[in-house]
Scaffold this active site. Structure first.
Site, PDB file in Angstrom:
ATOM      1  N   SER A 279       3.406 -30.685  20.275  1.00 55.62           N
ATOM      2  CA  SER A 279       4.728 -31.266  21.194  1.00 55.62           C
ATOM      3  C   SER A 279       4.590 -31.003  22.699  1.00 55.62           C
ATOM      4  O   SER A 279       4.945 -31.188  23.805  1.00 55.62           O
ATOM      5  CB  SER A 279       6.388 -31.631  20.008  1.00 55.62           C
ATOM      6  OG  SER A 279       6.553 -30.118  19.781  1.00 55.62           O
TER       7      SER A 279
ATOM      8  N   ASP B 182      -3.372 -17.622  26.048  1.00 60.62           N
ATOM      9  CA  ASP B 182      -1.429 -17.397  26.254  1.00 60.62           C
ATOM     10  C   ASP B 182      -1.220 -17.045  27.654  1.00 60.62           C
ATOM     11  O   ASP B 182      -2.729 -17.140  28.722  1.00 60.62           O
ATOM     12  CB  ASP B 182      -1.860 -15.752  26.651  1.00 60.62           C
ATOM     13  CG  ASP B 182      -0.397 -14.458  26.488  1.00 60.62           C
ATOM     14  OD1 ASP B 182       0.598 -14.409  25.767  1.00 60.62           O
ATOM     15  OD2 ASP B 182       0.009 -15.083  28.029  1.00 60.62           O
TER      16      ASP B 182
ATOM     17  N   ASN C  22       4.494  -7.568  19.177  1.00 54.77           N
ATOM     18  CA  ASN C  22       5.890  -7.355  19.374  1.00 54.77           C
ATOM     19  C   ASN C  22       6.545  -7.605  18.472  1.00 54.77           C
ATOM     20  O   ASN C  22       7.332  -8.453  18.433  1.00 54.77           O
ATOM     21  CB  ASN C  22       6.299  -7.129  20.675  1.00 54.77           C
ATOM     22  CG  ASN C  22       5.049  -7.039  21.358  1.00 54.77           C
ATOM     23  OD1 ASN C  22       4.042  -5.732  21.133  1.00 54.77           O
ATOM     24  ND2 ASN C  22       4.652  -8.020  22.769  1.00 54.77           N
TER      25      ASN C  22
ATOM     26  N   GLN D  43       8.661  -8.274  22.632  1.00 54.23           N
ATOM     27  CA  GLN D  43       8.915  -9.170  22.343  1.00 54.23           C
ATOM     28  C   GLN D  43       9.737 -10.534  23.152  1.00 54.23           C
ATOM     29  O   GLN D  43      11.156 -10.494  23.082  1.00 54.23           O
ATOM     30  CB  GLN D  43       9.616  -9.797  21.159  1.00 54.23           C
ATOM     31  CG  GLN D  43       9.383 -11.355  19.998  1.00 54.23           C
ATOM     32  CD  GLN D  43       9.327 -10.757  18.378  1.00 54.23           C
ATOM     33  OE1 GLN D  43      10.400 -10.346  17.615  1.00 54.23           O
ATOM     34  NE2 GLN D  43       9.260 -12.296  18.127  1.00 54.23           N
ATOM     35  N   SER D  44       8.915 -11.637  23.131  1.00 50.49           N
ATOM     36  CA  SER D  44       9.802 -12.541  23.794  1.00 50.49           C
ATOM     37  C   SER D  44      10.098 -13.335  23.444  1.00 50.49           C
ATOM     38  O   SER D  44      10.609 -14.280  24.101  1.00 50.49           O
ATOM     39  CB  SER D  44       9.495 -12.970  25.818  1.00 50.49           C
ATOM     40  OG  SER D  44       7.966 -12.779  25.359  1.00 50.49           O
ATOM     41  N   VAL D  45       9.019 -14.424  22.621  1.00 49.18           N
ATOM     42  CA  VAL D  45       9.534 -15.402  22.328  1.00 49.18           C
ATOM     43  C   VAL D  45       9.702 -14.887  20.471  1.00 49.18           C
ATOM     44  O   VAL D  45       9.167 -13.958  19.651  1.00 49.18           O
ATOM     45  CB  VAL D  45       7.514 -15.769  22.292  1.00 49.18           C
ATOM     46  CG1 VAL D  45       8.040 -17.554  21.436  1.00 49.18           C
ATOM     47  CG2 VAL D  45       7.902 -16.600  23.762  1.00 49.18           C
TER      48      VAL D  45
ATOM     49  N   HIS E 241       4.082 -13.871  15.965  1.00 52.09           N
ATOM     50  CA  HIS E 241       2.199 -13.940  16.902  1.00 52.09           C
ATOM     51  C   HIS E 241       1.440 -12.710  17.037  1.00 52.09           C
ATOM     52  O   HIS E 241       2.506 -11.937  17.106  1.00 52.09           O
ATOM     53  CB  HIS E 241       2.520 -15.070  18.213  1.00 52.09           C
ATOM     54  CG  HIS E 241       4.030 -14.277  19.209  1.00 52.09           C
ATOM     55  ND1 HIS E 241       5.286 -14.404  19.148  1.00 52.09           N
ATOM     56  CD2 HIS E 241       3.509 -13.272  20.155  1.00 52.09           C
ATOM     57  CE1 HIS E 241       5.719 -13.255  20.473  1.00 52.09           C
ATOM     58  NE2 HIS E 241       4.461 -12.720  20.538  1.00 52.09           N
TER      59      HIS E 241
ATOM     60  N   HIS F 132      -1.161 -11.022  19.035  1.00 54.66           N
ATOM     61  CA  HIS F 132      -1.830 -11.039  20.808  1.00 54.66           C
ATOM     62  C   HIS F 132      -3.451 -10.204  19.868  1.00 54.66           C
ATOM     63  O   HIS F 132      -3.986  -9.401  19.511  1.00 54.66           O
ATOM     64  CB  HIS F 132      -1.142  -9.967  21.773  1.00 54.66           C
ATOM     65  CG  HIS F 132       0.129 -10.177  22.804  1.00 54.66           C
ATOM     66  ND1 HIS F 132       0.265 -11.012  23.069  1.00 54.66           N
ATOM     67  CD2 HIS F 132       1.305 -10.014  21.574  1.00 54.66           C
ATOM     68  CE1 HIS F 132       1.684 -11.333  22.809  1.00 54.66           C
ATOM     69  NE2 HIS F 132       2.023 -10.860  22.584  1.00 54.66           N
TER      70      HIS F 132
HETATM   71  P1  AMP Z   1       5.496 -11.616  23.173  1.00 50.80           P
HETATM   72  O1  AMP Z   1       6.245 -10.915  24.925  1.00 50.80           O
HETATM   73  O2  AMP Z   1       4.979 -10.370  22.296  1.00 50.80           O
HETATM   74  O3  AMP Z   1       6.874 -12.099  22.581  1.00 50.80           O
HETATM   75  O4  AMP Z   1       4.266 -12.424  23.467  1.00 50.80           O
HETATM   76  C1  AMP Z   1       5.155 -13.937  24.500  1.00 50.80           C
HETATM   77  C2  AMP Z   1       3.269 -14.154  24.934  1.00 50.80           C
HETATM   78  O5  AMP Z   1       3.888 -15.914  24.891  1.00 50.80           O
HETATM   79  C3  AMP Z   1       3.868 -13.893  26.369  1.00 50.80           C
HETATM   80  O6  AMP Z   1       2.730 -13.028  26.587  1.00 50.80           O
HETATM   81  C4  AMP Z   1       3.645 -15.077  27.140  1.00 50.80           C
HETATM   82  O7  AMP Z   1       3.061 -15.045  27.966  1.00 50.80           O
HETATM   83  C5  AMP Z   1       3.259 -16.207  26.266  1.00 50.80           C
HETATM   84  N1  AMP Z   1       3.806 -17.606  26.339  1.00 50.80           N
HETATM   85  C6  AMP Z   1       4.597 -17.921  26.461  1.00 50.80           C
HETATM   86  N2  AMP Z   1       4.835 -19.310  26.389  1.00 50.80           N
HETATM   87  C7  AMP Z   1       3.710 -19.353  26.091  1.00 50.80           C
HETATM   88  C8  AMP Z   1       3.601 -20.950  26.450  1.00 50.80           C
HETATM   89  N3  AMP Z   1       4.001 -22.394  26.758  1.00 50.80           N
HETATM   90  N4  AMP Z   1       1.508 -20.694  25.433  1.00 50.80           N
HETATM   91  C9  AMP Z   1       0.736 -19.930  25.874  1.00 50.80           C
HETATM   92  N5  AMP Z   1       1.557 -18.438  26.055  1.00 50.80           N
HETATM   93  C10 AMP Z   1       3.067 -18.083  26.121  1.00 50.80           C
END
Ligand code: AMP
Length: 111
Positions: free
Chosen positions: A12, A29, A84, A91-93, A97, A99
């Site tokens: 989606s 990424d 992360n 970690q931001s998401v 995941h 990398h």
């Molecule tokens: P982290 O900071 O370890 O949580 O990594 C999250 C990663 O997700 C970052 O490198 C972002 O650039 C990547 N990211 C966030 N949103 C998207 C998206 N919609 N498609 C691809 N990568 C994303």
């Protein structure tokens, strides 16, 4: 739950997919930090590695083997695989995941 990576896994949310199977999705990424920068995620929503448990053992092993396969397919001899765990670690998401990064020199210890 509104999770961007769950959206990528179910199609989606648009992404540049490079690999998918019944358990795992890998995509480029959005903000690459190296010439090759892929994210490998489980389809199952697990917020971070510390939220995984014994039931996820096969899934976690599979993710490592997918990383190995992608590195092989892309002819990556040297690569870095990172997760992360938590804001303090970058970690931001909040969807587990890994990398997969390659194509430049990496510092060690990482900053
Ligand atoms: P982290 O900071 O370890 O949580 O990594 C999250 C990663 O997700 C970052 O490198 C972002 O650039 C990547 N990211 C966030 N949103 C998207 C998206 N919609 N498609 C691809 N990568 C994303």
């Amino acid at each position: 739950m509104n999770c961007i990576f769950c959206g990528i896994a179910d199609g989606s949310v648009k992404s540049q997919l490079v690999y998918e199977d019944e358990q795992v999705v890998a995509f480029k990424d959005l903000n690459p930090q190296a010439p090759t920068h892929l994210l490998i995620i489980p389809r199952k929503h697990i917020a971070r590695l510390s939220e995984a448990d014994e039931k996820d053992a096969a899934l976690l092993g599979h993710i490592l083997l997918v990383a190995r396969k992608l590195a092989q397919d892309l002819n990556l001899k040297d690569f870095r695989l990172i997760t992360n765990n938590g804001r303090g670690a970058g970690q931001s998401v909040d969807h587990l995941h890994f990398h997969l990064m390659a194509g430049r020199r990496f510092l060690w210890p990482a900053g």
